[in-house]
Design an enzyme around this catalytic site. Structure first.
Site, PDB file in Angstrom:
ATOM      1  CE  LYS A  23      -4.240  -1.713   0.177  1.00 13.05           C
ATOM      2  NZ  LYS A  23      -5.165  -1.490  -0.944  1.00 13.05           N
ATOM      3  CD  GLU A  81     -10.195   3.787   0.564  1.00  9.51           C
ATOM      4  OE1 GLU A  81      -9.405   2.880   0.188  1.00  9.51           O
ATOM      5  OE2 GLU A  81     -10.109   4.951   0.150  1.00  9.51           O
ATOM      6  CB  SER A 135      -0.339  -8.183  -1.066  1.00  9.79           C
ATOM      7  OG  SER A 135      -1.232  -8.956  -0.284  1.00  9.79           O
TER       8      SER A 135
END
Length: 395
Positions: free
Chosen positions: A91, A113, A379
């Site tokens: 991210k 968010e 991830s």
């Protein structure tokens, strides 16, 4: 070969995408549409961004040959270690890029968010580094199940606001963030964390995450003397890590693409988040895509054990890959994801995020040949999911 990577000028990947937004948001979205490519492709931006990726985030992340996993499944498995990024997931690639972009657009207030909390942590981190105000919207249920990440965000100086409507998860956090953006259009940039939302967000996020597949090509060449694997596998909720993993391979005909969606309790259970199995054409959070909805267009509440995949839609990039049969989609149930998480931990000493465990579970669903080169995007790391893992261990 078709152009799968980039949308047309209106933000469409085939029939999916576009910008379906309230009038109040047009100035913001239009400003982004007009400026994002020029800014992020400029030499000055890239110099600062690439320097931060290398010296702050810790890129390039390793492409690790997973010897024990390869032995078990009798194929050649490589793990792209996005879990080793600063903040523990992919991210940060997008959060840093978007916050740098927002700064250049003169915005001093950032909203985001988050579901699993990783995007919220990444955005709060980028804001702390670059000196911007940060507000993170998070579903009330996710706040409870991802407590360590909530604590991190607060420590980084972000304000965390609970979304208390609907299912109190990721979808509702997005709704609250969009409302905030409508109320503060001039000063605020909304850092969307996935390849969802109105154009240009799906393209913007995919471009920032494409560093994943760029590195895979370079690193695979170092490992085995060729750039392309036979398979790339990633988990998909909205689909940002998957978009990054697939980006530089979607137009390579010899690379097979596999996406793992969150099946929850099973596709037919009424408690699932497997959008390509359950979704129909609709509009959600500003773009046209596949959406889990009733016949009269009410969004069906999704379910997944992983907060980051608990979303009733899918990014238009992925909906297009699905419709064109360019990618194969698997539905992975909660129990299958848990089993794969424990397997990787015991075989390789790596505790994955529950989201990533869905991608690993494809190994039990698909037969690979002995010489196949299979790259799986890991991830994120599993610290945030320890409570769930501990509960499972006590069962």
């Amino acid at each position: 070969m078709k152009n799968y990577k980039n949308p047309d000028k209106y933000g469409y990947y085939g029939e999916f995408g576009g910008a379906f937004i309230p009038e109040m948001l047009y100035p913001n979205v239009e400003e982004l549409q007009k400026n994002y490519l020029e800014i992020i492709e400029s030499e000055e931006f890239q110099k600062e961004y690439q320097d931060l990726l290398k010296n702050y985030v810790g890129r390039a992340t390793p492409l690790y040959f997973s010897k024990n996993l390869s032995q078990k499944y009798n194929t050649q498995i490589y793990l792209k270690r996005e879990d080793l990024n600063h903040t523990g997931a992919h991210k940060i690639n997008n959060a840093l890029g978007q916050v740098l972009l927002a700064k250049r657009l003169g915005k001093n207030r950032i909203i985001a968010e988050t579901g699993a909390g990783q995007h919220g942590v990444a955005t709060a981190t980028a804001c702390a580094l670059l000196g911007l105000e940060c507000i993170v919207y998070m579903g009330e249920i996710d706040i409870q199940r991802q407590a360590p990440n909530v604590a991190r965000m607060k420590m980084l100086g972000a304000e965390v606001i609970a979304a208390t409507s609907g299912s109190k998860t990721l979808k509702d956090a997005v709704n609250e963030a969009l409302r905030d953006w409508i109320n503060h259009p001039a000063t605020t940039h909304y850092v969307i964390g996935s390849v969802v939302g109105p154009h240009p967000f799906p393209d913007l996020v995919a471009r920032f995450q494409s560093i994943i597949s760029k590195e895979i090509k370079e690193q695979l060449f170092e490992h085995i003397g060729r750039q392309n694997p036979d398979y790339v596998i990633a988990c998909v909720g909205g689909g940002s890590n998957a978009a990054g993993t697939f980006y530089h391979f979607v137009e390579e005909e010899n690379v097979k693409i596999i996406a793992a969606e969150a099946g929850g309790f099973g596709v037919d259970s009424g408690k699932s988040a497997a959008t390509t199995f359950l979704g129909t054409l609709g509009v959600l959070h500003g773009s046209k895509s596949l959406v889990m909805q009733t016949e009269d267009g009410q969004v069906i509440e999704p379910h997944s054990i992983s907060a980051g995949l608990d979303y009733p839609g899918i990014g238009p990039f992925h909906a297009h890959l699905f419709k064109e049969k360019r990618a194969e989609f698997f539905s992975i149930n909660d129990d299958e994801a848990l089993q794969s998480a424990f397997e990787l931990t015991k075989l390789e000493g790596i505790i994955p995020a529950l989201e990533s465990a869905h991608a690993l579970a494809v190994l039990d669903k698909k037969q690979f040949k002995e010489n196949d080169v299979v790259v799986i995007c890991l991830s994120g790391r599993g610290d945030k999911d320890m409570e769930t893992y501990l509960k499972e261990m006590k069962r």
